[in-house]
Each structure stands twice: as structure tokens, then as C-alpha cells.
Scaffold this active site. Structure first.
Site, PDB file in Angstrom:
ATOM      1  N   HIS A 110      67.269  16.522 148.688  1.00  0.00           N
ATOM      2  CA  HIS A 110      68.866  15.630 149.035  1.00  0.00           C
ATOM      3  C   HIS A 110      69.756  16.943 149.290  1.00  0.00           C
ATOM      4  CE1 HIS A 110      69.453  16.943 144.814  1.00  0.00           C
ATOM      5  NE2 HIS A 110      70.683  17.112 145.076  1.00  0.00           N
ATOM      6  N   ASP A 140      61.925  14.371 145.782  1.00  0.00           N
ATOM      7  CA  ASP A 140      63.089  14.964 145.980  1.00  0.00           C
ATOM      8  C   ASP A 140      62.830  16.752 146.140  1.00  0.00           C
ATOM      9  OD1 ASP A 140      65.720  15.225 146.567  1.00  0.00           O
ATOM     10  OD2 ASP A 140      66.360  15.611 144.381  1.00  0.00           O
ATOM     11  N   SER A 214      71.371  22.213 142.341  1.00  0.00           N
ATOM     12  CA  SER A 214      70.078  21.531 142.594  1.00  0.00           C
ATOM     13  C   SER A 214      69.319  22.295 143.578  1.00  0.00           C
ATOM     14  CB  SER A 214      70.531  20.345 143.511  1.00  0.00           C
ATOM     15  OG  SER A 214      71.044  19.049 142.803  1.00  0.00           O
TER      16      SER A 214
END
Length: 364
Positions: A110, A140, A214
Site C-alpha cells: 500500500h 500487502d 509501514s
């Protein structure tokens, strides 16, 4: 009698002298010494120093076109410019982990999805353009490449032997502050049903994972990467200290397949499943199963005759323990493989076979 007492006193004195000498040479032999030796670590600097150099900051840019009119409060300007557009850069940030000395960098999908440019900033201040080798929306994860050599490489943990309560540290580019380190514990393992990815097996931790974290590393006190930081529940939901990371075993499997095939091979039969417990006539206790809640048209499950409401009891000769466990087992099976299913429909039990195909990309 006097000789015996004299001998005993000499023996005690010699024993005390030997004990004193042993304690002086080996103080950890004392209970207090052992307790001090077993006390928790007061610093994790060695673990951070082992891994931090292999954690990078990821910066993205996407050119977006927007209408120009709404920017003006004056109605006249709105009418004049309502059909005009302006193109501006939209910037994003994240983190990554170097997994090969020749430039392979792991991050989350993402972070780099649908962006135009990707820049990677290293520990030593160097900045390089990055290209996407491949990605896997189901977990992901994404793999990038930078044209640099002799890079420091992170050490992936060999086994998923994390336990609830183990200490972990998150390293990443939190809010653009590179190599920010936060500490917490493992709150749970094998978390699913979070709607974060279609294939979920997350580590839950209370280590702070903020915007920009992230794709960064979640490490243990030995400096091994046990997970890749993925997401957290924001305070707007009322949550505090609830963050998630992708386990090292999933990272290793996905990375190997992206390197070899450019994508992840994952089996799919085309049926959505939910958990159910049932009591069979041949069993004395409740038995877990997986109820079919939806069958995709023209999928392998459709062709095998599965219907909504069917309950899968066993697959490939192994008892179904839960819907999630069965879907993970199917996903880990090579496309083209045939899987025999034992199915309960009404009061009848029958067997059928499905030929798995490659899992299609997520919709939307």
C-alpha cells in the site's frame, strides 16, 4: 575427643575458605548474583544497531489532476475556471528493509501502490530511485530494487516462534523521522479477520506503528526481523497500542516467489467460507467445519458442484479445523493441484474434487 573437635574446626575453616574463594571468583553463584544475571535487559541498543542500517525510508510521488475552480471562493472565478484543471504532486512516505546486498528492498504494497516515482533514502544519507520488482496485494507486500551494491542486509528470523509477551521493537520512518525506534510486546499472533489484506496472518503488537512506519522492521531483542510493519488502528477508532506486522515466514515465502516468478502463486477454488461446528452421527463431540457462504460462478468450486450451505468436513484427507485454516491451506497449494473434499449437505456426506487455479487479483 579434643582431637575430634580440633579436626572438625579445621574442616569448617577450610570449607569456609574454599566457599569464600569460589564466591570471590564466581559471584554469580550466589542467589542474588543469579537473580541479577537473569534480570531483564536494560538496553536494546545492540539489537537496534544490528538492524537499523538495513532499514530505509521510502518516499513516493504521484501526479494527480484536480479541478481548479473549487479553489476560489469568488463565484466569478469559479465560473471562469470551473473547466480548468491543475496537476499537482501528491507525496507519501513509508519504510523498507534491505534483504539483499545488491539492492532488493522489501516494503508494504500500500506504500507504493499506483505511484509515479519512488525514492529510497539509506542510513548513510544516500538517495536512490527505486523500481517495483513485484507485489502481492493479498499479503500487502512489495519488493523494490535500487541500483546500489554492498548494502547492509537485515537478518530474517528463521522461525515464527514468537510468543505473546515477547519484547519487540519497531524501526521506521515515522512521520518522516527516519529510523525512529519504538518498543512493545507481542500482543497476539496469527491475527485474522481484520480486513487489512485477503490473506491475513498478522502479528499484533503494542509497539507504536505510526504513519511512515509501514514497510519497516519489527525486530526481536537479537536484532532479527520477525515481521514487516503493516498497519495500526488509529485513535479515531478508540484504539490504543494496536498495531500489526506481517510475520517473517510469510515475508520469506512471498519474497522468494516474487523473485522467482515475478508474482506469488497461490491456489484458489472460488468459494467463500465461514466457521461452523457440527455433530456427526459417527462422532460423540462437536466437530469443526467450514460452511460455504458463496460460490463464484465458473470457479473450480462451482464446477465441482459445491453449493451455498455445504459444510466442508475434510480436505486432502485432513480434518478441517477452521475456515481460515482451510483457506490458508488452499492458498499454499500449487495451482493445478487437485484437492479432494468431504462435504456435508443436509444429512448426506459425499466427496468431490476441485482442481485449484491461480488466485485472481483482489477486486477493487
Amino acid at each position: 575427643m579434643t582431637r575430634i573437635i580440633h579436626f572438625a574446626v579445621q574442616f569448617v575453616i577450610i570449607g569456609l575458605a574454599v566457599a569464600f574463594l569460589l564466591v570471590w571468583l564466581r559471584p554469580e553463584l550466589l542467589p542474588a548474583g543469579r537473580q541479577q544475571a537473569a534480570s531483564p535487559a536494560t538496553s536494546y541498543a545492540d539489537a537496534v544497531n544490528r538492524t537499523a542500517r538495513s532499514v530505509v525510508s521510502v518516499y513516493t510521488r504521484t501526479m494527480v489532476t484536480e479541478p481548479l475552480g473549487p479553489e476560489f471562493s469568488d463565484p466569478l472565478f469559479n465560473r471562469l475556471y470551473r473547466d480548468r484543471t491543475v496537476t499537482r504532486p501528491r507525496r507519501g512516505l513509508g519504510s523498507g528493509v534491505i534483504i539483499s546486498s545488491d539492492g532488493l528492498v522489501l516494503t508494504t504494497q500500500h506504500v507504493i501502490s499506483d505511484v509515479d516515482d519512488i525514492l529510497v533514502a539509506l542510513w548513510d544519507g544516500r538517495v536512490a530511485d527505486a523500481s517495483v520488482v513485484g507485489s502481492d496485494p493479498a499479503t500487502d507486500l512489495a519488493l523494490l530494487r535500487v541500483n546500489l551494491d554492498d548494502l547492509p542486509v537485515a537478518s530474517l528470523a528463521e522461525d515464527d516462534d514468537l510468543r505473546t509477551g515477547d519484547v519487540v521493537l519497531a524501526i521506521g520512518n515515522a512521520f518522516g523521522l527516519s529510523h525512529t525506534v519504538t518498543m512493545g510486546i507481542v500482543s497476539a499472533t496469527s491475527r485474522g479477520h481484520l480486513s487489512l489484506a485477503s490473506t491475513e496472518d498478522f502479528i499484533q503488537t503494542d509497539a507504536a506503528i505510526n504513519a511512515g512506519n509501514s514497510g519497516g522492521a519489527l525486530i526481536n531483542p537479537d536484532g532479527e526481523v520477525v515481521g514487516i510493519n503493516s498497519a495500526s488502528m488509529g485513535q479515531e477508532t478508540g484504539a490504543q497500542g494496536i498495531s500489526f506486522a506481517i510475520p517473517a515466514s510469510v515475508v520469506r515465502r512471498v519474497t522468494e516467489q516474487i523473485i522467482e516468478y515475478g508474482r506469488v502463486t497461490r491456489g484458489w477454488m472460488g468459494a467463500e467460507l465461514t466457521d461452523v461446528s457440527l455433530r456427526l452421527a459417527t462422532a460423540e463431540t462437536l466437530q469443526p467445519g467450514a460452511r460455504v457462504s458463496q460460490v463464484h460462478r465458473d470457479s473450480p468450486a462451482w464446477k465441482a458442484g459445491l453449493q451455498r450451505g455445504d459444510v466442508l468436513i475434510s480436505a486432502g484427507g485432513q480434518q478441517v479445523r477452521s475456515a481460515r485454516e482451510l483457506m490458508q491451506r488452499i492458498a499454499g497449494t500449487e495451482p493445478g493441484s487437485e484437492l479432494e473434499l468431504e462435504v456435508l449437505r443436509g444429512n448426506q456426506v459425499f466427496t468431490t474434487s476441485v482442481e485449484l487455479i491461480q488466485q485472481p487479483p483482489p477486486q477493487g
